[in-house]
Design an enzyme around this catalytic site. Structure first.
Site, PDB file in Angstrom:
ATOM      1  N   PHE A 242       1.415   5.679   0.622  1.00 55.82           N
ATOM      2  CA  PHE A 242       1.291   6.567   1.786  1.00 55.82           C
ATOM      3  C   PHE A 242       0.052   7.444   1.756  1.00 55.82           C
ATOM      4  O   PHE A 242      -0.313   8.037   2.759  1.00 55.82           O
ATOM      5  CB  PHE A 242       2.535   7.457   1.899  1.00 55.82           C
ATOM      6  CG  PHE A 242       2.571   8.574   0.894  1.00 55.82           C
ATOM      7  CD1 PHE A 242       1.903   9.772   1.138  1.00 55.82           C
ATOM      8  CD2 PHE A 242       3.250   8.435  -0.317  1.00 55.82           C
ATOM      9  CE1 PHE A 242       1.909  10.793   0.200  1.00 55.82           C
ATOM     10  CE2 PHE A 242       3.257   9.443  -1.257  1.00 55.82           C
ATOM     11  CZ  PHE A 242       2.579  10.627  -0.995  1.00 55.82           C
TER      12      PHE A 242
ATOM     13  N   GLU B 247       5.814   2.501   4.715  1.00 52.41           N
ATOM     14  CA  GLU B 247       6.655   2.662   5.908  1.00 52.41           C
ATOM     15  C   GLU B 247       6.500   4.059   6.504  1.00 52.41           C
ATOM     16  O   GLU B 247       6.936   4.323   7.611  1.00 52.41           O
ATOM     17  CB  GLU B 247       8.126   2.367   5.572  1.00 52.41           C
ATOM     18  CG  GLU B 247       8.805   3.343   4.621  1.00 52.41           C
ATOM     19  CD  GLU B 247       8.497   3.061   3.148  1.00 52.41           C
ATOM     20  OE1 GLU B 247       7.600   2.239   2.870  1.00 52.41           O
ATOM     21  OE2 GLU B 247       9.159   3.677   2.282  1.00 52.41           O
ATOM     22  N   ARG B 248       5.850   4.964   5.766  1.00 50.75           N
ATOM     23  CA  ARG B 248       5.658   6.313   6.307  1.00 50.75           C
ATOM     24  C   ARG B 248       4.414   6.429   7.171  1.00 50.75           C
ATOM     25  O   ARG B 248       4.331   7.323   8.007  1.00 50.75           O
ATOM     26  CB  ARG B 248       5.538   7.323   5.165  1.00 50.75           C
ATOM     27  CG  ARG B 248       6.791   7.451   4.348  1.00 50.75           C
ATOM     28  CD  ARG B 248       6.596   8.614   3.390  1.00 50.75           C
ATOM     29  NE  ARG B 248       7.748   8.777   2.537  1.00 50.75           N
ATOM     30  CZ  ARG B 248       7.704   8.719   1.218  1.00 50.75           C
ATOM     31  NH1 ARG B 248       6.555   8.493   0.614  1.00 50.75           N
ATOM     32  NH2 ARG B 248       8.778   8.883   0.498  1.00 50.75           N
TER      33      ARG B 248
ATOM     34  N   GLU C 148       3.156  13.202 -13.330  1.00 51.27           N
ATOM     35  CA  GLU C 148       2.199  13.349 -12.235  1.00 51.27           C
ATOM     36  C   GLU C 148       2.894  14.159 -11.140  1.00 51.27           C
ATOM     37  O   GLU C 148       3.938  13.753 -10.636  1.00 51.27           O
ATOM     38  CB  GLU C 148       1.799  11.968 -11.703  1.00 51.27           C
ATOM     39  CG  GLU C 148       0.726  12.025 -10.641  1.00 51.27           C
ATOM     40  CD  GLU C 148       0.297  10.643 -10.140  1.00 51.27           C
ATOM     41  OE1 GLU C 148       1.099   9.691 -10.218  1.00 51.27           O
ATOM     42  OE2 GLU C 148      -0.845  10.532  -9.645  1.00 51.27           O
TER      43      GLU C 148
ATOM     44  N   CYS D  31      -4.566   9.833  -5.887  1.00 52.44           N
ATOM     45  CA  CYS D  31      -4.392   9.307  -7.227  1.00 52.44           C
ATOM     46  C   CYS D  31      -5.482   9.835  -8.123  1.00 52.44           C
ATOM     47  O   CYS D  31      -5.346   9.922  -9.315  1.00 52.44           O
ATOM     48  CB  CYS D  31      -4.444   7.809  -7.220  1.00 52.44           C
ATOM     49  SG  CYS D  31      -5.131   7.188  -5.739  1.00 52.44           S
TER      50      CYS D  31
ATOM     51  N   ALA E 133       0.832  -1.214   0.000  1.00 51.02           N
ATOM     52  CA  ALA E 133       0.000   0.000   0.000  1.00 51.02           C
ATOM     53  C   ALA E 133       0.864   1.260   0.000  1.00 51.02           C
ATOM     54  O   ALA E 133       1.990   1.257   0.497  1.00 51.02           O
ATOM     55  CB  ALA E 133      -0.923  -0.013   1.217  1.00 51.02           C
TER      56      ALA E 133
ATOM     57  N   SER F 134       3.126   4.302  -7.184  1.00 54.73           N
ATOM     58  CA  SER F 134       3.673   4.978  -8.355  1.00 54.73           C
ATOM     59  C   SER F 134       3.812   4.026  -9.541  1.00 54.73           C
ATOM     60  O   SER F 134       3.836   2.806  -9.391  1.00 54.73           O
ATOM     61  CB  SER F 134       5.056   5.540  -8.018  1.00 54.73           C
ATOM     62  OG  SER F 134       5.973   4.470  -7.897  1.00 54.73           O
TER      63      SER F 134
ATOM     64  N   LYS G 219       1.765  -5.237   3.547  1.00 58.53           N
ATOM     65  CA  LYS G 219       2.889  -4.329   3.809  1.00 58.53           C
ATOM     66  C   LYS G 219       2.402  -2.900   3.598  1.00 58.53           C
ATOM     67  O   LYS G 219       2.208  -2.456   2.477  1.00 58.53           O
ATOM     68  CB  LYS G 219       4.078  -4.593   2.876  1.00 58.53           C
ATOM     69  CG  LYS G 219       5.309  -3.819   3.340  1.00 58.53           C
ATOM     70  CD  LYS G 219       6.353  -3.603   2.283  1.00 58.53           C
ATOM     71  CE  LYS G 219       6.224  -2.297   1.543  1.00 58.53           C
ATOM     72  NZ  LYS G 219       6.348  -1.068   2.356  1.00 58.53           N
TER      73      LYS G 219
HETATM   74  C1  LIG Z   1      -5.561   5.800  -9.930  1.00 55.37           C
HETATM   75  O1  LIG Z   1      -6.003   5.401  -8.743  1.00 55.37           O
HETATM   76  C2  LIG Z   1      -5.070   4.672  -8.071  1.00 55.37           C
HETATM   77  C3  LIG Z   1      -5.665   4.169  -6.835  1.00 55.37           C
HETATM   78  O2  LIG Z   1      -6.120   5.183  -6.063  1.00 55.37           O
HETATM   79  C4  LIG Z   1      -3.873   5.499  -7.804  1.00 55.37           C
HETATM   80  O3  LIG Z   1      -2.863   4.768  -7.223  1.00 55.37           O
HETATM   81  C5  LIG Z   1      -3.393   6.085  -9.042  1.00 55.37           C
HETATM   82  O4  LIG Z   1      -2.390   6.955  -8.785  1.00 55.37           O
HETATM   83  C6  LIG Z   1      -4.558   6.763  -9.673  1.00 55.37           C
HETATM   84  N1  LIG Z   1      -4.556   7.361 -10.801  1.00 55.37           N
HETATM   85  C7  LIG Z   1      -5.779   7.772 -10.963  1.00 55.37           C
HETATM   86  C8  LIG Z   1      -6.004   8.443 -12.195  1.00 55.37           C
HETATM   87  O5  LIG Z   1      -6.638   7.668 -10.133  1.00 55.37           O
END
Ligand SMILES: *[C@@H]1O[C@H](CO)[C@@H](O)[C@H](O)[C@H]1NC(C)=O
Ligand SMILES: *[C@@H]1O[C@H](CO)[C@@H](O)[C@H](O)[C@H]1NC(C)=O
Ligand SMILES: *[C@@H]1O[C@H](CO)[C@@H](O)[C@H](O)[C@H]1NC(C)=O
Length: 530
Positions: free
Chosen positions: A180, A207-208, A412, A312, A178, A257, A204
């Protein structure tokens, strides 16, 4: 509990000590405070010599430590998952469901405490941290519908006296890695769906931000999860490689990432594992001139800068179409009015970034944007937050006149930076979005249904919002990011999640009618030949 820290400055333990059942969680947070491993139902101190500091992003103070688990500790964790698997998979689906019904209630009861811990380690505002837990909780609630989700299929009388049916069965030991940015939600996307289907699970966390998951593990145990069904290890690259390589691990769920995701996908797949990897994104919000201006600008600002852009699904890119380009000054005004502060301070709209390195990277990308010709309409780099001068704060930042070949568009940013592009027509906007490699999410703002329909239909992105800036589906659907935002075949949670964590067994059986038990004793002499 943490007698030492209660007396002194162990904030982490203070948060945990506050409320949970009125008793201490010494097993979770000892005086150091060090983060424990969770192995075979016990919170144990690692014997490692290598520790990683946990910082509060609002102050950069060290608030705890997390171990890099040793090879033998990681082995013990997998062995525990493996040992628990048979019993767990044979536990009736109704009994597993009961555990998750209790679990969802415990999460609800402790939602505020988990949120404080998230804010403390991750930096996001308390309101946002509550959202983090809540969206994870919804997946736990959804996991409780396993009794319908896990049904197989049947077809009677494929041929005479022959039936075919399928069972949906667990895989074995599964693992999750997972990131952070969502310390509760993303782990909760992973182990509940996997485990309600009968798998055992190795987690897992980042770690942050390990605290929220440790708390969630304690609650899971209290809900009745048997020892060994969930194990937790900590670490960085070695732990990731261990998970990718271990022959007893059958599937890996990853969020993070692109660089890490591609690596884990390749290495895990090469070792014959199922891998689902949710990765980076560049989510575009297309603003049509006929949109409701007030709502659209508010939604854009919230989705771009909320959680300091570390989602994300942050709406990090706006495309203003035609006349909507005139709204730019108002967009800047609204962004200016957001309050930047430590996440636990009242009224904070956005908190700090996760680390000084993250701040440096964001500032570098802003600077590069300016060098490459973008207009810096709002600059959050030099923000000072009173009382938190050492925090990793960046204020809302807007780069306009951005072109698709600029670095600030291609990468990004993962910070509170909105990049703004312009398009003459809807078709131009669609082309721009489809030319971007990522496909996590997108939104269109319009009051015209036909425009919305055309956009939703033609845009090549896995999750589309119509006047909805962050289109993350509820868990009865699945998280359907696409293209460079996803690797694997089946997505997270919903029906796809159940498919990912299960395999089908198909049974073809023939029971000849003439072999059916004769229910009455045959008193008549059988006659031959009929
Ligand atoms: C897509 O969602 C995932 C899960 O939240 C994320 O890791 C990723 O950075 C995101 N990119 C977008 C467009 O949501
Ligand atoms: C499996 O369950 C049985 C019956 O509850 C128990 O006796 C046994 O110890 C369990 N085995 C493991 C490995 O947990
Ligand atoms: C982007 O493309 C334009 C036009 O082709 C060019 O003038 C500019 O230098 C390019 N910028 C970058 C950063 O590559």
């Amino acid at each position: 509990f943490c007698a030492a820290c209660q007396a002194s400055q162990c904030e982490l333990s203070r948060f945990l000590a506050l409320s949970y059942k009125g008793h201490s969680l010494s097993s979770v947070c000892p005086p150091q405070p060090t983060t424990k491993l969770f192995i075979d139902g016990k919170f144990v101190e690692s014997k490692t010599t290598e520790w990683i500091d946990i910082h509060n992003p609002a102050t950069n103070e060290v608030v705890g430590r997390v171990p890099k688990a040793t090879a033998s500790e990681m082995e013990a964790a997998v062995a525990s998952c493996k040992k628990a698997f048979w019993n767990w998979s044979e536990t009736s689906v109704l009994s597993r469901q009961q555990i998750f019904l209790r679990y969802q209630q415990l999460i609800k009861d402790n939602l505020k405490e988990i949120s404080k811990l998230i804010t403390f380690e991750q930096g996001k505002t308390l309101a946002d941290a509550e959202g983090d837990v809540f969206r994870g909780l919804q997946v736990v609630e959804h996991a409780c519908s396993v009794t319908s989700l896990i049904l197989g299929e049947t077809m009677p009388s494929i041929t005479k006296d022959m039936d075919t049916y399928t069972y949906r069965l667990p895989l074995g030991v599964c693992a999750g890695i997972a990131p952070f940015n969502f310390p509760a939600m993303i782990p909760l996307w992973m182990f509940p769906m996997a485990m309600v289907c009968g798998n055992t699970f190795l987690m897992k966390p980042s770690e942050r931000v390990p605290g929220a998951l440790m708390f969630l593990a304690k609650l899971f145990q209290d809900a009745g999860a048997p020892d060994g069904t969930l194990n937790i290890i900590h670490g960085q690259h070695e732990a990731v490689n261990f998970i990718c390589d271990h022959p007893d691990i059958r599937a890996i769920s990853f969020v993070g990432s692109n660089q890490a995701g591609e690596y884990i996908y390749e290495r895990g797949s090469r070792n014959g594992k199922r891998v689902q990897a949710n990765m980076g994104a560049k989510n575009h919000g297309v603003v049509m001139p006929d949109a409701n201006k007030e709502n659209t600008l508010n939604q854009l600002v919230g989705a771009a800068f909320g959680a300091a852009g570390q989602r994300c699904m942050a709406l990090s890119t706006a495309i203003l179409v035609g006349e909507a380009q005139k709204w730019l000054p108002e967009l800047v005004d609204r962004a200016k009015n957001l309050r930047v502060n430590a996440g636990d301070q009242p009224g904070a709209d956005l908190g700090p970034l996760i680390s000084p390195q993250a701040k440096e990277r964001v500032c570098h990308l802003i600077e590069k944007g300016v060098k490459e010709g973008a207009s810096l309409l709002l600059d959050g780099r030099n923000i000072k937050v009173k009382g938190y001068e050492n925090g990793n704060f960046v204020g809302p930042t807007i780069l306009a006149n951005v072109k698709p070949n600029m670095t600030c568009y291609k990468e990004e940013i993962f910070g509170p930076v909105l990049v703004v592009l312009e398009a003459d027509t809807l078709d131009d906007a669609i082309e721009m979005v489809n030319n971007n490699p990522y496909g996590n999410g997108t939104a269109i703002f319009t009051t015209n249904g036909a425009t919305a329909r055309k956009y939703s239909h033609l845009v090549d992105v896995g999750q589309v919002g119509v006047n909805v800036p962050i289109p993350v589906p509820l868990p009865m659907f699945s998280f359907t990011g696409s293209r460079a935002s996803f690797r694997g075949d089946t997505n997270f949670y919903g029906k796809q999640g159940v498919q990912f964590y299960t395999q089908l067994k198909t049974i073809i059986s023939q029971w000849k009618e003439e072999d059916a038990t004769v229910t009455k004793p045959a008193v008549v002499m059988p006659t031959m030949g009929n």
